[in-house]
Design an enzyme around this catalytic site. Structure first.
Site, PDB file in Angstrom:
ATOM      1  N   ASN A 198      59.453  70.448  21.279  1.00  0.00           N
ATOM      2  CA  ASN A 198      59.059  71.837  21.524  1.00  0.00           C
ATOM      3  C   ASN A 198      57.916  72.255  20.604  1.00  0.00           C
ATOM      4  O   ASN A 198      56.950  72.894  21.034  1.00  0.00           O
ATOM      5  CB  ASN A 198      60.249  72.776  21.280  1.00  0.00           C
ATOM      6  CG  ASN A 198      61.290  72.730  22.376  1.00  0.00           C
ATOM      7  OD1 ASN A 198      61.084  72.142  23.435  1.00  0.00           O
ATOM      8  ND2 ASN A 198      62.429  73.346  22.125  1.00  0.00           N
ATOM      9  N   ARG A 219      58.082  71.519  39.493  1.00  0.00           N
ATOM     10  CA  ARG A 219      58.424  70.318  38.720  1.00  0.00           C
ATOM     11  C   ARG A 219      59.551  69.611  39.457  1.00  0.00           C
ATOM     12  O   ARG A 219      60.649  70.150  39.564  1.00  0.00           O
ATOM     13  CB  ARG A 219      58.882  70.682  37.304  1.00  0.00           C
ATOM     14  CG  ARG A 219      57.872  71.453  36.476  1.00  0.00           C
ATOM     15  CD  ARG A 219      58.357  71.596  35.032  1.00  0.00           C
ATOM     16  NE  ARG A 219      57.603  72.592  34.301  1.00  0.00           N
ATOM     17  CZ  ARG A 219      56.426  72.378  33.718  1.00  0.00           C
ATOM     18  NH1 ARG A 219      55.866  71.184  33.805  1.00  0.00           N
ATOM     19  NH2 ARG A 219      55.810  73.345  33.048  1.00  0.00           N
ATOM     20  N   ARG A 263      52.048  72.591  34.054  1.00  0.00           N
ATOM     21  CA  ARG A 263      51.611  71.965  32.803  1.00  0.00           C
ATOM     22  C   ARG A 263      52.440  70.738  32.448  1.00  0.00           C
ATOM     23  O   ARG A 263      53.667  70.771  32.464  1.00  0.00           O
ATOM     24  CB  ARG A 263      51.674  72.979  31.661  1.00  0.00           C
ATOM     25  CG  ARG A 263      51.123  72.448  30.344  1.00  0.00           C
ATOM     26  CD  ARG A 263      51.137  73.509  29.289  1.00  0.00           C
ATOM     27  NE  ARG A 263      50.178  74.569  29.601  1.00  0.00           N
ATOM     28  CZ  ARG A 263      50.438  75.868  29.449  1.00  0.00           C
ATOM     29  NH1 ARG A 263      51.626  76.254  29.053  1.00  0.00           N
ATOM     30  NH2 ARG A 263      49.515  76.765  29.722  1.00  0.00           N
ATOM     31  N   HIS A 273      54.967  79.468  41.161  1.00  0.00           N
ATOM     32  CA  HIS A 273      56.169  79.118  40.403  1.00  0.00           C
ATOM     33  C   HIS A 273      57.436  79.460  41.181  1.00  0.00           C
ATOM     34  O   HIS A 273      58.546  79.158  40.744  1.00  0.00           O
ATOM     35  CB  HIS A 273      56.127  79.871  39.060  1.00  0.00           C
ATOM     36  CG  HIS A 273      57.164  79.468  38.078  1.00  0.00           C
ATOM     37  ND1 HIS A 273      58.173  80.318  37.665  1.00  0.00           N
ATOM     38  CD2 HIS A 273      57.362  78.303  37.408  1.00  0.00           C
ATOM     39  CE1 HIS A 273      58.937  79.700  36.783  1.00  0.00           C
ATOM     40  NE2 HIS A 273      58.483  78.481  36.615  1.00  0.00           N
ATOM     41  N   HIS A 275      68.467  78.894  31.864  1.00  0.00           N
ATOM     42  CA  HIS A 275      67.194  78.942  32.592  1.00  0.00           C
ATOM     43  C   HIS A 275      67.187  79.959  33.729  1.00  0.00           C
ATOM     44  O   HIS A 275      66.135  80.276  34.268  1.00  0.00           O
ATOM     45  CB  HIS A 275      66.896  77.543  33.149  1.00  0.00           C
ATOM     46  CG  HIS A 275      65.515  77.358  33.683  1.00  0.00           C
ATOM     47  ND1 HIS A 275      65.233  77.329  35.042  1.00  0.00           N
ATOM     48  CD2 HIS A 275      64.321  77.195  33.061  1.00  0.00           C
ATOM     49  CE1 HIS A 275      63.941  77.139  35.217  1.00  0.00           C
ATOM     50  NE2 HIS A 275      63.356  77.059  34.035  1.00  0.00           N
TER      51      HIS A 275
END
Length: 698
Positions: A46, A377, A407, A437, A594
């Site tokens: 991170n 992703r 990213r 997204h 999340h």
């Protein structure tokens, strides 16, 4: 509301989050031993990304002479100073935890990290012979003098700076050797013939130590004076001029390649490095002293994730098998299940398999005519993308927006985009100036009554791997109101992004902030009428100033506000006259929190939105995000109960005070670990069958 003291700096708040991650490793009673190592690795990874993106961005502001203050009153230079002080302190804590606690505890369990110098001569000889065979051919010594330019050093590379003495001429030389990233960082000595294979006693050696011991082979005519480890972190943010890009895919490919050459933002060195070598690196990397971090011990700890491969169940989390209500009752017909009522799953407690099965079934069902999906992703071996490819090959209409700008997933997504195009799918790479997204799937199926649309809407990615590690909601519905608006959104994504008439969906950058603030203002009005009002929000980050100010207004009006914020939170709760009715907690545990959920009591007619959007300017202004309403009152109540359980957590939750500092939640109430409670409930439900289970899983 413009007083800087009412806000927490975004970058420092993120560092506080990462400090909470580190605390999962520090607190001995929180996780099994190898899981604590995992949190050291996560913390380190991170922090690397934070420097590659956030610190790099602030450095560019400083270079450009920008002195504009953030909402909390800090200039870019002041932010960098505070970041450095906090990072130095956190790295000390990490190393104290690792070397003073975790490694000795591992040694007591027969898992040891050894030093080459401490090994018997016989074992040193075995390792040296193994080095010549397995490592030496991969190494490249690079000199630095008038005939050799300063060697390029790639992002995240671990290197050895070597001082050399020419035996004949007595001249001091400098060279660099990169530690190959293609080789394991941790050498498991048990796997090397001649070093023992006792499974009860595992020994590991850092590969750089073995290289340092054998540098003489690389420079046979010179004397090795000293060698020192150092590590480079570069700016890895890709800048894309999308309006000027003729081919977005090729432009992003070029941007990914350029990532290797970004400016250096951090140089990690060993404290023993002499000043002249340190200065040589500073000068040639074109950095300043403030970019240099002295770190005791090994550099770059994300590789410790390799220890999770150790087969020691007693030192790891007990395996959890998620609940799958379709295992015995689905009979291969997920469409009938959705037709009988909306379905809501909470991963990873509920299996992610129904999501994969939904796409796979749609791909193979002869009555399915089209599939549309957004992908952000998806992972490197995606069964979902493979199902989409199968659908396209069978002649179905398949349209997929693959966000190439995700990213650090750019290369993976480029590969999947090309694979989908090769089988005839319609592939959209993303929208100019916006990242997509949103998590959406639309399936159109021919049925006896006519064409019918089925939806999967989620808070997380279409990735079965992260579906086992991240907490996220999956929602299946055939609701025509939602299906109609999702169809309009897909048409906007594949055509021109101009449709704005959404009545039910919240879609960024069109109406998400506006609608969220309107619902906050509605709670304010209701509170003033009846002394009530309740808001519960769960998100990854809370940064947007306009929304924070609306929440402050709601608190002053008496609205009770509970926020579950995993990461960045720029709001300060508990300030008298401003935010005394706001509570903020953060849960850090076995799973990464999340999901995004926004609950408004609405005077007894509660409204709930789930989806992909956090409350950050980038999510509200610079991305295509969706928050979708849940209409079924029983499902609304279920999610509210989920949120209330998390708000009662007093084992894994942290709370933020009016001073902006985080402390563990501790009280006299019965002990609650919300993640363990969710797992326990699913374990108890595994014998339950029937679709009715969807209404009572929590």
């Amino acid at each position: 509301m413009s007083d800087p003291s009412l806000y927490i700096n975004r970058e420092l708040s993120w560092l506080h989050f990462n400090r909470r991650v580190l605390d999962e490793a520090i607190r001995q009673d929180q996780h099994p031993l190898i899981e604590r190592v995992k949190f050291i690795a996560i913390f380190s990874s991170n922090l690397d990304e934070f420097f590659m993106i956030r610190v790099a961005g602030i450095e560019k502001q400083v270079e450009a002479g920008i002195r504009k203050k953030t909402i909390d009153g800090l200039t870019p230079s002041e932010q960098l100073e505070r970041i450095r002080a906090e990072v130095i302190e956190q790295l000390k804590l990490r190393n104290t935890c690792l070397y003073g606690d975790i490694l000795p505890a591992l040694a007591a369990e027969g898992i040891t990290f050894v030093h080459f110098a401490d090994l018997p001569e016989k074992e040193q000889a075995v390792l040296n012979a193994w080095f010549r065979k397995e490592i030496y051919p991969v190494l490249t010594p690079l000199a630095f003098d008038t005939g050799h330019p300063f060697p390029f050093m790639s992002n995240l590379s671990l290197n050895l700076a070597i001082e050399l003495d020419e035996v004949e001429h007595g001249n001091l030389k400098f060279a660099r050797v990169k530690v190959p990233s293609v080789l394991p960082r941790l050498l498991k000595l048990n796997d090397i013939e001649g070093l023992g294979n006792d499974p009860s006693c595992m020994r590991f050696l850092w590969i750089e130590e073995l290289i340092q011991q054998n540098l003489g082979l690389l420079f046979p005519t010179m004397k090795i004076v000293q060698s020192h480890q150092f590590r480079i972190i570069r700016n890895a943010d890709i800048e894309i001029e999308e309006d000027e890009a003729g081919d977005l895919l090729q432009t992003i490919e070029k941007g990914v390649r350029s990532r290797r050459y970004g400016n250096v933002v951090r140089l990690d060195i060993s404290p023993e490095m002499p000043d002249f070598v340190r200065q040589l690196l500073i000068n040639n990397l074109e950095i300043e002293e403030k970019n240099v971090y002295e770190i005791d011990g090994a550099l770059g700890m994300s590789c410790l994730m390799e220890l999770l491969d150790i087969d020691r169940p007693s030192l790891k989390d007990e395996p959890f098998i998620p609940f799958n209500m379709f295992e015995e009752q689905r009979n291969g017909d997920i469409f009938s299940a959705i037709s009988s009522g909306d379905l809501l799953f909470y991963h990873p407690y509920d299996s992610f398999k129904p999501v994969v099965d939904f796409i796979d079934r749609a791909a193979s069902d002869p009555d399915v005519l089209s599939i549309k999906q957004t992908l952000y992703r998806v992972g490197s071996n995606s069964p979902i993308v493979k199902a989409l490819m199968k659908a396209a090959e069978s002649g179905k209409q398949v349209a997929v927006l693959v966000e190439l700008k995700a990213r650090f997933d750019e290369e993976n997504n480029i590969g999947w985009a090309r694979a989908l195009e090769d089988v005839g799918a319609h592939v959209i790479y993303g929208l100019p100036g916006l990242k997509t997204h949103a998590k959406l799937t639309l399936v159109v199926r021919r049925e006896p009554q006519g064409l019918k649309r089925y939806l999967h809407l989620g808070t997380g990615n279409y990735n079965p791997s992260t579906g086992k590690l991240y907490t996220d909601y999956s929602f299946f519905t055939d609701d025509e109101l939602l299906a109609g608006e999702v169809s309009e959104l897909f048409n906007a994504l594949t055509g021109y992004f101009r449709y704005t008439g959404y009545r039910f969906l919240l879609v960024s950058p069109i109406n998400t902030r506006k609608r969220i603030i309107e619902m906050i203002e509605r709670e304010i009005a209701l509170a003033r009428k009846s002394s009530g009002g309740r808001i519960i929000m769960k998100m990854n980050s809370l940064v947007d100033p306009a929304t924070i100010q609306a929440l402050y207004r709601a608190s002053r009006a008496g609205v009770q506000i509970d926020l579950v914020v995993r990461g960045i939170c720029c709001l300060k709760p508990g300030i008298p006259g401003v935010s005394e009715n706001i509570r903020v907690i953060s849960i850090i545990g076995r799973y990464l929190e999340h999901s995004r959920a926004y609950y408004f009591a609405n005077g007894g007619s509660p409204e709930l939105y789930l989806g992909s959007a956090d409350i950050m300017p980038r999510n509200l202004d610079d991305r295509v995000e969706t928050l979708f309403p849940v209409f079924d009152p029983s499902l609304v109540e279920r999610v509210r109960n989920d949120l209330e359980l998390q708000l009662s957590d007093n084992l894994k939750a942290w709370k933020i005070g009016p001073d902006g500092n985080w402390t563990l939640v501790r009280n006299d109430a019965p002990k609650v670990n919300s993640q363990e409670r969710f797992m326990k409930r699913r374990t108890q439900k595994k014998k339950t069958t029937g679709i009715k289970g969807r209404l009572g899983l929590n």
